[in-house]
Scaffold this motif. Structure first.
Motif, short mmCIF file in Angstrom:
data_model
loop_
_atom_site.label_atom_id
_atom_site.label_comp_id
_atom_site.label_asym_id
_atom_site.label_seq_id
_atom_site.Cartn_x
_atom_site.Cartn_y
_atom_site.Cartn_z
N THR A 15 0.84 -1.19 0.00
CA THR A 15 0.00 0.00 0.00
C THR A 15 0.88 1.25 0.00
OG1 THR A 15 -0.12 0.12 2.41
CG2 THR A 15 -1.87 -1.11 1.30
N LYS A 25 -3.60 2.78 1.07
CA LYS A 25 -4.56 2.38 0.03
C LYS A 25 -3.84 1.60 -1.06
CE LYS A 25 -8.11 4.70 1.67
NZ LYS A 25 -9.44 4.20 1.87
N LYS A 26 -4.62 0.82 -1.84
CA LYS A 26 -4.06 0.03 -2.93
C LYS A 26 -4.15 0.74 -4.27
CE LYS A 26 -4.57 -4.37 -0.71
NZ LYS A 26 -4.55 -5.78 -0.99
N ALA A 83 -1.41 -1.17 -6.35
CA ALA A 83 -0.64 -2.15 -5.59
C ALA A 83 -0.21 -3.30 -6.50
CB ALA A 83 -1.44 -2.68 -4.41
#
Length: 92
Positions: A15, A25-26, A83
Protein backbone atom coordinates in the motif's frame (compact mmCIF):
# COMPACT_ATOMS: atom_id res chain seq x y z
CA UNK A 1 6.63 8.51 0.14
CA UNK A 2 7.51 4.97 1.25
CA UNK A 3 5.35 1.99 0.43
CA UNK A 4 4.93 -1.36 2.12
CA UNK A 5 5.46 -4.67 0.37
CA UNK A 6 8.05 -7.22 -0.56
CA UNK A 7 9.93 -7.01 -3.83
CA UNK A 8 9.09 -10.11 -5.83
CA UNK A 9 6.77 -11.40 -3.08
CA UNK A 10 3.05 -11.33 -2.38
CA UNK A 11 1.38 -8.00 -3.09
CA UNK A 12 -1.53 -8.34 -0.63
CA UNK A 13 0.04 -5.96 1.89
CA UNK A 14 1.49 -3.44 -0.60
CA UNK A 15 0.00 0.00 0.00
CA UNK A 16 0.89 3.69 -0.11
CA UNK A 17 -0.34 6.42 2.17
CA UNK A 18 -2.76 9.07 0.97
CA UNK A 19 -1.19 12.50 1.50
CA UNK A 20 -4.52 13.92 2.69
CA UNK A 21 -6.02 11.28 5.04
CA UNK A 22 -2.87 9.26 5.78
CA UNK A 23 -4.56 5.91 5.19
CA UNK A 24 -2.80 3.12 3.33
CA UNK A 25 -4.56 2.38 0.03
CA UNK A 26 -4.06 0.03 -2.93
CA UNK A 27 -5.00 2.63 -5.56
CA UNK A 28 -3.93 6.28 -5.46
CA UNK A 29 -3.74 9.16 -7.91
CA UNK A 30 -0.40 10.91 -8.37
CA UNK A 31 -1.12 14.63 -8.55
CA UNK A 32 -0.22 18.21 -7.66
CA UNK A 33 -2.87 20.64 -6.43
CA UNK A 34 -1.21 23.59 -4.69
CA UNK A 35 0.00 26.70 -6.52
CA UNK A 36 3.74 26.31 -5.91
CA UNK A 37 3.81 22.55 -5.37
CA UNK A 38 6.92 21.02 -6.94
CA UNK A 39 6.72 17.39 -5.87
CA UNK A 40 3.98 14.92 -6.74
CA UNK A 41 1.82 13.52 -3.94
CA UNK A 42 -0.47 10.50 -3.83
CA UNK A 43 -4.19 10.93 -3.07
CA UNK A 44 -6.85 8.24 -2.59
CA UNK A 45 -10.23 8.14 -4.37
CA UNK A 46 -12.06 9.42 -1.29
CA UNK A 47 -9.80 12.48 -0.90
CA UNK A 48 -9.42 13.22 -4.63
CA UNK A 49 -12.44 15.57 -4.84
CA UNK A 50 -11.02 17.74 -2.04
CA UNK A 51 -7.78 18.39 -3.95
CA UNK A 52 -9.13 18.56 -7.51
CA UNK A 53 -12.24 20.55 -6.73
CA UNK A 54 -14.35 18.20 -8.87
CA UNK A 55 -17.07 15.84 -7.66
CA UNK A 56 -15.39 12.93 -9.48
CA UNK A 57 -13.21 12.32 -12.52
CA UNK A 58 -16.22 10.78 -14.26
CA UNK A 59 -18.14 14.05 -13.96
CA UNK A 60 -15.31 16.30 -15.20
CA UNK A 61 -16.32 18.56 -18.07
CA UNK A 62 -14.07 18.54 -21.13
CA UNK A 63 -12.86 21.77 -22.70
CA UNK A 64 -12.49 22.38 -26.45
CA UNK A 65 -8.94 20.98 -26.26
CA UNK A 66 -10.23 17.69 -24.81
CA UNK A 67 -8.67 18.33 -21.41
CA UNK A 68 -10.77 18.10 -18.25
CA UNK A 69 -11.95 21.40 -16.80
CA UNK A 70 -11.21 20.98 -13.11
CA UNK A 71 -12.30 23.72 -10.65
CA UNK A 72 -8.85 23.78 -8.98
CA UNK A 73 -6.70 25.42 -11.67
CA UNK A 74 -3.50 24.23 -9.93
CA UNK A 75 -4.54 20.57 -10.14
CA UNK A 76 -2.37 18.29 -12.31
CA UNK A 77 -2.89 14.55 -12.75
CA UNK A 78 0.27 12.45 -12.93
CA UNK A 79 -0.98 8.88 -13.19
CA UNK A 80 -2.52 6.12 -11.11
CA UNK A 81 -0.51 4.00 -8.69
CA UNK A 82 -1.82 0.45 -8.08
CA UNK A 83 -0.64 -2.15 -5.59
CA UNK A 84 -0.78 -4.75 -8.36
CA UNK A 85 -0.23 -3.60 -11.94
CA UNK A 86 -3.27 -4.37 -14.07
CA UNK A 87 -5.40 -5.08 -11.00
CA UNK A 88 -8.66 -3.20 -10.57
CA UNK A 89 -9.77 -3.83 -6.97
CA UNK A 90 -13.14 -2.54 -5.75
CA UNK A 91 -13.35 1.02 -4.41
CA UNK A 92 -11.73 1.22 -1.00
Amino acid sequence: MPHKGRKGGAHDDRTRECRVCGQGKKILFRCKWRKDQRQWDFVCRVCWPSVSGAESSRHATLGSDGMALIPNTHYRYGGTWKAVIGDVPPDD
